[in-house]
Enzyme design. Structure first.
Site, mmCIF file in Angstrom:
data_model
loop_
_atom_site.group_PDB
_atom_site.id
_atom_site.type_symbol
_atom_site.label_atom_id
_atom_site.label_comp_id
_atom_site.label_asym_id
_atom_site.label_seq_id
_atom_site.Cartn_x
_atom_site.Cartn_y
_atom_site.Cartn_z
ATOM 1 N N ASP A 146 -1.965 -6.762 -4.311
ATOM 2 C CA ASP A 146 -0.761 -5.941 -4.506
ATOM 3 C C ASP A 146 -0.451 -5.701 -5.976
ATOM 4 O OD1 ASP A 146 -0.229 -5.804 -1.739
ATOM 5 O OD2 ASP A 146 0.736 -7.761 -1.797
ATOM 6 N N ASP A 157 4.207 -4.312 1.683
ATOM 7 C CA ASP A 157 2.943 -4.839 2.182
ATOM 8 C C ASP A 157 3.247 -5.559 3.499
ATOM 9 O OD1 ASP A 157 0.201 -5.714 2.097
ATOM 10 O OD2 ASP A 157 0.966 -7.678 1.523
ATOM 11 N N ASP A 203 2.998 -9.563 -2.142
ATOM 12 C CA ASP A 203 2.877 -10.958 -2.560
ATOM 13 C C ASP A 203 1.478 -11.347 -2.996
ATOM 14 O OD1 ASP A 203 1.570 -11.091 -0.040
ATOM 15 O OD2 ASP A 203 2.061 -13.226 0.080
#
Length: 651
Positions: free
Chosen positions: A538, A338, A534
């Site tokens: 996600d 990410d 995080d």
């Protein structure tokens, strides 16, 4: 939903050990405790001593009957466990051991039978001891759990209260060397804390007023005050305990792999034993070969190594929730990241100040920043804190604010030091000033516009910077065999491409919804796939990846609940370190297995010639067991020299 652990009950006095004895237990108490934990080991030692005494007394027949009867009972009892193993497909683990006991009794080598029994039960005790040492770092988290908190009452008097009774908003006092009981906001001017058990960071961490403190951190030499931000069950330390408990109750695929090794190993041992019997014409030779063929190394090697690996990871601030994950880490070929909060810091910083002709140039960059930060004190916008931090970094004092009005999501208008200041988006500043001009920004940048006394002064150019160690982390992953890398983000394509190019990532997919991320990860062919994220968004893709890695240093999110690995320190390099630990642990486990097999085969070959008596063979096999345990414990230590020489991160 996974159950959160309840806060530890209050306890008084010194905690006992796992055996239920106090730390000052006498040798007699320890001996009694050993007998309770390992009764078969103790009884076998007693039988061996009794048999030797009877032999010395000239009662050889009585010694044979006693030892043979005891061995027969052990065979019958262990056969039940062997049948259960057969149903689970692990037919090689106990079969050879029971055949070795039965054959030695049949040929009259009853002392060897007792030694084999002692080897089996003693090996289990050694394994238990080794696992205890390997899991020491994990258990230390549980042992150190806070139990009480010092809460300030209405009159300012401290009350010692069970940690489970603390609620958000309570003001607590943490004395020197005590553990922070719950997550909270620091009310004292400063604090020095030891967060090594939470993050793996060995140096003391300095905190200032208003910063967040994590439960489980150890206070320094001065008492501090904090305001509780969460209950004990919702605080960082309890979440770590939950992760540790999950990690300690898992079984790794390599253990099943060891079970499969036992199948050809059993066939080879039986073939060599039959051949030795056939060539020598002596049934004793059959028993001598089987005695050194007991597959204890296969049973012991992998669990010890894997527990050592998870222990080492926990010591470095990497919680591996399931030991199956270690094998996947070792084999990983792809890594997906990410962007915000993972590859980048997740906290915008000031990149540059662009002054407008006229008002901006007259005021200067420092004055524009000071006025903007002073006005932003009264803004709830996500960028306000970043502007204030930029002013603090430039050693600028914030001006007193006489009046402030916030326009939600657009900006703030305030009177600071006698000047009218407008800070925010282009639309708000354009409508409130003259001479406005849109600031040109590059990929990954955004502009906070500033007007002073009705005239446009300029723009603060902000960006979410790439983490300082992102490039090195990606390079380390490639050296570890993770060659396929991808960036998945919901951000715009231009911003994502800029970050990917800067960090050295191969592939980019931008403007993704959570379901798009899941589908993309599922379609990757180079597996296993690591997914590093995080945020709450996600969580689905972390659960869908072969190994989900959550940057969980800022607290337990849905991401850390869904992940297989949680990195407690806000440090991206821990991703490469987790892979290095996985490779190291797998290498140690497989070396242990093959070392045990190799030594056993060598001993079997020698036993075929008749040079290893049954009793000596049983004792030699015990040394093989010990060697595999000691080798498995190597996973407690850092990466081997070959990994280090290739520039990989220290495990």
């Amino acid at each position: 939903m996974r159950r959160q652990p309840a806060p530890p009950a209050a306890a008084s006095g010194s905690p006992g050990n796992s055996d239920g004895q106090g730390p000052a237990a006498s040798p007699l108490e320890k001996g009694r405790n050993f007998v309770r934990r390992y009764p078969v080991v103790a009884l076998t030692c007693l039988m061996l001593v009794a048999a030797l005494v009877l032999l010395q007394s000239g009662l050889g027949e009585e010694a044979r009957v006693l030892a043979s009867a005891y061995a027969a009972v052990i065979v019958v009892v262990r056969a039940a466990g062997m049948l259960r193993a057969l149903r689970e497909g692990r037919w090689g683990i106990d079969l050879l051991a029971l055949m070795a006991i039965a054959s030695t009794v049949a040929v009259g080598e009853y002392l060897a039978a007792l030694v084999v029994i002692l080897m089996l039960t003693g090996g289990e005790a050694l394994e238990n001891f080794a696992q205890g040492r390997a899991a020491r770092e994990l258990r230390s988290l549980l042992d150190r759990a806070p139990r009480f908190a010092h809460r300030e009452g209405a009159s300012g008097v401290l009350e010692e209260t069970p940690i489970g009774d603390v609620v958000p908003g309570d003001v607590l006092v943490v004395r020197p060397s005590e553990l922070v009981p719950v997550d909270g906001e620091l009310l004292s001017d400063s604090a020095s804390l030891d967060e090594s058990s939470l993050t793996g960071e060995s140096l003391p961490v300095e905190r200032t007023r208003g910063q967040q403190l994590l439960s489980g951190a150890v206070n320094g030499v001065a008492a501090i005050r904090l305001r509780a931000a969460a209950s004990a069950a919702d605080s960082q330390y309890s979440r770590i305990i939950a992760l540790v408990e999950e990690a300690s109750n898992s079984r790794a695929p390599v253990v099943r792999l060891a079970d499969r090794y036992a199948v050809p190993f059993t066939a080879l041992a039986l073939a060599m034993a039959v051949m030795a019997w056939f060539l020598s014409g002596e049934a004793l030779r059959f028993a001598e070969v089987l005695v050194v063929a007991t597959p204890c190394p296969l049973l012991i090697a992998a669990p010890v190594a894997f527990l050592a690996g998870t222990s080492q990871a926990a010591h470095k601030g990497i919680i591996i929730k399931n030991t199956r994950t270690l094998e996947q880490l070792a084999k990983a070929q792809s890594a997906v990241f990410d962007k915000t909060g993972t590859l980048t810091s997740g906290r915008p910083v000031l990149d540059e100040i662009r002054l407008a002709p006229g008002q901006g140039e007259t005021l200067g960059s420092r004055k524009v920043l000071q006025l903007a930060a002073s006005a932003e004190q009264y803004s709830s916008h996500v960028l306000a804190a970043s502007v204030i931090e930029a002013a603090a970094a430039a050693n600028l004092d914030l001006l007193p604010v006489q009046q402030a009005t916030e326009s939600a999501t657009h900006g703030v208008e305030a009177v600071c030091g006698g000047r009218q200041v407008v800070v925010g988006k282009a639309g708000l500043v354009r409508s409130s000033s003259s001479g406005f001009r849109e600031a040109a920004v590059h990929s990954g940048q955004l502009a906070v516009h500033v007007a002073v006394d009705g005239r446009y002064a300029g723009a603060l150019i902000m960006k979410d910077p790439l983490r300082g160690n992102a490039v090195d982390t990606l390079a380390s992953l490639r050296r570890l065999g993770v060659h396929n890398t991808m960036l998945l983000t919901g951000d715009a394509s231009a911003t994502a491409a800029h970050i990917a190019e800067e960090s050295g990532i191969d592939h980019v997919q931008a403007e993704c919804l959570p379901e798009d991320k899941v589908n993309t990860v599922a379609a990757i062919r180079e597996r296993p796939v690591l997914m590093v994220g995080d945020g709450v968004n996600d969580a689905p893709v972390l659960a869908a990846a072969d190994v989900g890695i959550a940057m969980g240093a800022k607290g337990a999110t849905a991401a850390s609940e869904s992940a297989d690995v949680v990195i407690m320190l806000d440090d991206l390099s821990k991703v490469a370190q987790a892979v290095a630990i996985g490779k190291r642990t797998m290498a140690v486990a497989l070396v242990s297995i093959w070392t045990g097999i190799g030594l056993s085969v060598v001993l079997m070959a020698i036993a075929m010639t008749g040079y290893i008596p049954a009793v000596a063979g049983a004792l030699l096999q015990e040394l093989v067991d010990l060697a595999t345990i000691l080798n498995g414990l190597r996973a407690l230590h850092g990466a081997d020299p070959k990994l280090k020489s290739r520039g990989l991160p220290p495990a």
